[in-house]
Design a protein around this motif. Structure first.
Motif, PDB file in Angstrom:
ATOM      1  N   ALA A  81      41.614   1.636 106.041  1.00 30.18           N
ATOM      2  CA  ALA A  81      41.947   1.613 107.404  1.00 30.18           C
ATOM      3  C   ALA A  81      43.139   1.011 107.793  1.00 30.18           C
ATOM      4  N   ALA A  82      43.019  -0.358 107.111  1.00 29.69           N
ATOM      5  CA  ALA A  82      44.480  -1.040 107.653  1.00 29.69           C
ATOM      6  C   ALA A  82      45.730  -0.676 106.864  1.00 29.69           C
ATOM      7  N   GLY A  83      45.731  -0.087 105.599  1.00 28.92           N
ATOM      8  CA  GLY A  83      46.608   0.388 104.811  1.00 28.92           C
ATOM      9  C   GLY A  83      47.515   1.530 105.491  1.00 28.92           C
ATOM     10  N   VAL A  84      46.803   2.297 106.394  1.00 29.42           N
ATOM     11  CA  VAL A  84      47.522   3.438 106.793  1.00 29.42           C
ATOM     12  C   VAL A  84      48.101   2.695 108.158  1.00 29.42           C
ATOM     13  N   MET A  85      47.638   1.682 108.889  1.00 26.34           N
ATOM     14  CA  MET A  85      48.263   0.945 110.002  1.00 26.34           C
ATOM     15  C   MET A  85      49.599   0.508 109.474  1.00 26.34           C
ATOM     16  N   LEU A  86      49.281  -0.171 108.501  1.00 34.16           N
ATOM     17  CA  LEU A  86      50.426  -0.987 107.769  1.00 34.16           C
ATOM     18  C   LEU A  86      51.517  -0.044 107.468  1.00 34.16           C
ATOM     19  N   PHE A  87      51.341   1.230 106.904  1.00 36.61           N
ATOM     20  CA  PHE A  87      52.317   2.019 106.731  1.00 36.61           C
ATOM     21  C   PHE A  87      52.992   2.461 107.904  1.00 36.61           C
ATOM     22  N   LEU A  88      52.195   2.808 109.054  1.00 38.54           N
ATOM     23  CA  LEU A  88      52.778   3.373 110.284  1.00 38.54           C
ATOM     24  C   LEU A  88      53.477   2.268 110.889  1.00 38.54           C
ATOM     25  N   SER A  89      53.211   0.998 110.599  1.00 44.62           N
ATOM     26  CA  SER A  89      54.061  -0.206 111.559  1.00 44.62           C
ATOM     27  C   SER A  89      55.076  -0.597 110.655  1.00 44.62           C
ATOM     28  N   SER A  90      55.593  -0.209 109.361  1.00 47.50           N
ATOM     29  CA  SER A  90      56.560  -0.372 108.619  1.00 47.50           C
ATOM     30  C   SER A  90      57.623   0.361 108.685  1.00 47.50           C
ATOM     31  N   PRO A  91      58.916   0.060 107.963  1.00 47.91           N
ATOM     32  CA  PRO A  91      60.097   0.549 107.842  1.00 47.91           C
ATOM     33  C   PRO A  91      59.856   2.037 107.225  1.00 47.91           C
ATOM     34  N   LEU A  92      58.807   2.025 106.091  1.00 48.85           N
ATOM     35  CA  LEU A  92      58.514   3.266 105.457  1.00 48.85           C
ATOM     36  C   LEU A  92      58.147   4.494 106.171  1.00 48.85           C
ATOM     37  N   SER A  93      57.947   4.291 107.388  1.00 47.99           N
ATOM     38  CA  SER A  93      57.480   5.384 108.457  1.00 47.99           C
ATOM     39  C   SER A  93      58.654   5.522 109.456  1.00 47.99           C
ATOM     40  N   ALA A  94      59.777   5.016 109.305  1.00 49.17           N
ATOM     41  CA  ALA A  94      60.835   5.189 110.151  1.00 49.17           C
ATOM     42  C   ALA A  94      60.914   6.375 110.827  1.00 49.17           C
ATOM     43  N   TYR A  95      60.706   7.698 110.111  1.00 49.67           N
ATOM     44  CA  TYR A  95      61.166   8.929 110.618  1.00 49.67           C
ATOM     45  C   TYR A  95      59.669   9.691 110.944  1.00 49.67           C
ATOM     46  N   VAL A  96      58.578   8.815 111.178  1.00 43.21           N
ATOM     47  CA  VAL A  96      57.409   9.425 111.445  1.00 43.21           C
ATOM     48  C   VAL A  96      57.179   9.086 112.978  1.00 43.21           C
ATOM     49  N   THR A  97      56.784  10.267 113.770  1.00 46.96           N
ATOM     50  CA  THR A  97      56.476  10.096 115.093  1.00 46.96           C
ATOM     51  C   THR A  97      55.878  11.252 115.686  1.00 46.96           C
ATOM     52  N   GLY A  98      54.651  10.964 116.636  1.00 45.54           N
ATOM     53  CA  GLY A  98      54.186  12.265 117.265  1.00 45.54           C
ATOM     54  C   GLY A  98      53.294  12.751 116.069  1.00 45.54           C
ATOM     55  N   THR A  99      52.690  12.126 115.327  1.00 48.14           N
ATOM     56  CA  THR A  99      51.677  12.720 114.362  1.00 48.14           C
ATOM     57  C   THR A  99      50.336  12.138 114.405  1.00 48.14           C
ATOM     58  N   CYS A 100      49.547  12.699 113.813  1.00 46.12           N
ATOM     59  CA  CYS A 100      48.056  11.902 113.450  1.00 46.12           C
ATOM     60  C   CYS A 100      47.780  12.112 112.158  1.00 46.12           C
ATOM     61  N   ILE A 101      47.644  10.965 111.470  1.00 44.97           N
ATOM     62  CA  ILE A 101      47.253  10.914 110.233  1.00 44.97           C
ATOM     63  C   ILE A 101      45.886  10.766 109.981  1.00 44.97           C
ATOM     64  N   GLU A 102      45.276  11.707 109.208  1.00 43.91           N
ATOM     65  CA  GLU A 102      43.955  11.710 108.905  1.00 43.91           C
ATOM     66  C   GLU A 102      43.381  10.606 107.973  1.00 43.91           C
ATOM     67  N   CYS A 103      42.859   9.613 108.100  1.00 46.58           N
ATOM     68  CA  CYS A 103      42.156   8.743 107.191  1.00 46.58           C
ATOM     69  C   CYS A 103      40.757   9.044 106.726  1.00 46.58           C
ATOM     70  N   THR A 104      40.515   9.983 105.674  1.00 44.21           N
ATOM     71  CA  THR A 104      39.062  10.427 105.690  1.00 44.21           C
ATOM     72  C   THR A 104      38.793  10.621 104.143  1.00 44.21           C
ATOM     73  N   GLY A 105      39.440  10.096 103.377  1.00 45.87           N
ATOM     74  CA  GLY A 105      39.227  10.319 102.005  1.00 45.87           C
ATOM     75  C   GLY A 105      39.217  11.545 101.608  1.00 45.87           C
ATOM     76  N   GLY A 106      39.509  12.584 102.396  1.00 41.08           N
ATOM     77  CA  GLY A 106      39.433  13.836 101.805  1.00 41.08           C
ATOM     78  C   GLY A 106      38.260  14.544 102.457  1.00 41.08           C
ATOM     79  N   ARG A 107      37.784  14.159 103.453  1.00 39.84           N
ATOM     80  CA  ARG A 107      36.721  15.028 104.131  1.00 39.84           C
ATOM     81  C   ARG A 107      37.357  15.618 105.201  1.00 39.84           C
ATOM     82  N   TYR A 108      36.957  16.936 105.254  1.00 40.93           N
ATOM     83  CA  TYR A 108      37.558  17.904 106.233  1.00 40.93           C
ATOM     84  C   TYR A 108      38.827  18.657 105.906  1.00 40.93           C
ATOM     85  N   MET A 109      38.901  18.427 104.513  1.00 41.33           N
ATOM     86  CA  MET A 109      40.222  19.303 103.873  1.00 41.33           C
ATOM     87  C   MET A 109      39.834  20.777 103.948  1.00 41.33           C
TER      88      MET A 109
END
Length: 168
Positions: free
Chosen positions: A140-168
């Motif tokens: 769970a924290a890994g997704v937050m780290l990504f979204l708060s880092s410069p690696l996601s500088a062009y990511v906005t307005g989205t919802c990332i699913e952190c589900t381990g692949g459930r609901y694919m």
């Protein structure tokens, strides 16, 4: 479900994030803070994306978080603010462990047992999770780290699913 129970969940899961974002608005929209990295990460749930039997209040609130996220991203992008959400699936926490009769949360003088009953077999079944297990707090924290880092500088307005692949 009573309106009181519905309202309580809406206040926790919608009003609180809105009020936190609103409290930042004057500071973040100030032109003097244009170069500052500004990121909002809201917490949603797969219940907000797919619904959840017996949780009309929670599912509605978590769907609302996605609307809040997209609106803030659209309105505040010009101020250098990025806003995203994470919809978590089964993350192994005290809220998703089997209930412990000795552990209760008191809200408004009412004792509420946390956890998901062992007999909620469909929910506890991992056969539809591609990675075959519930998520960890580190997942769970890994997704937050990504979204708060410069690696996601062009990511906005989205919802990332952190589900381990459930609901694919």
């Amino acid at each position: 479900m009573t309106e009181e129970k519905f309202d309580t969940v809406m206040k926790i899961h919608n009003y609180t994030p809105y009020r936190m974002i609103h409290a930042l608005s004057g500071h973040w929209m100030d032109p003097a803070n244009r170069a500052m990295t500004k990121t909002v990460i809201n917490i949603s749930s797969t219940s907000g994306l797919h619904g959840a039997m017996g949780q009309i209040n929670y599912a509605t609130a978590k769907a609302g978080i996605i609307g809040l996220t997209k609106t803030v991203a659209a309105e505040w992008g010009r101020y250098g603010v990025r806003c995203n959400a994470v919809a978590y699936g089964w993350i192994d926490t005290r809220m998703t462990k089997p209930p412990d009769p000795d552990e209760k949360v008191v809200i408004g003088g009412q004792q509420i047992m946390s956890g998901i009953p062992l007999n909620a077999k469909k929910w506890r079944d991992t056969s539809d999770i591609a990675v075959g297990r519930p998520g960890t707090v580190e997942d769970a924290a890994g997704v937050m780290l990504f979204l708060s880092s410069p690696l996601s500088a062009y990511v906005t307005g989205t919802c990332i699913e952190c589900t381990g692949g459930r609901y694919m």
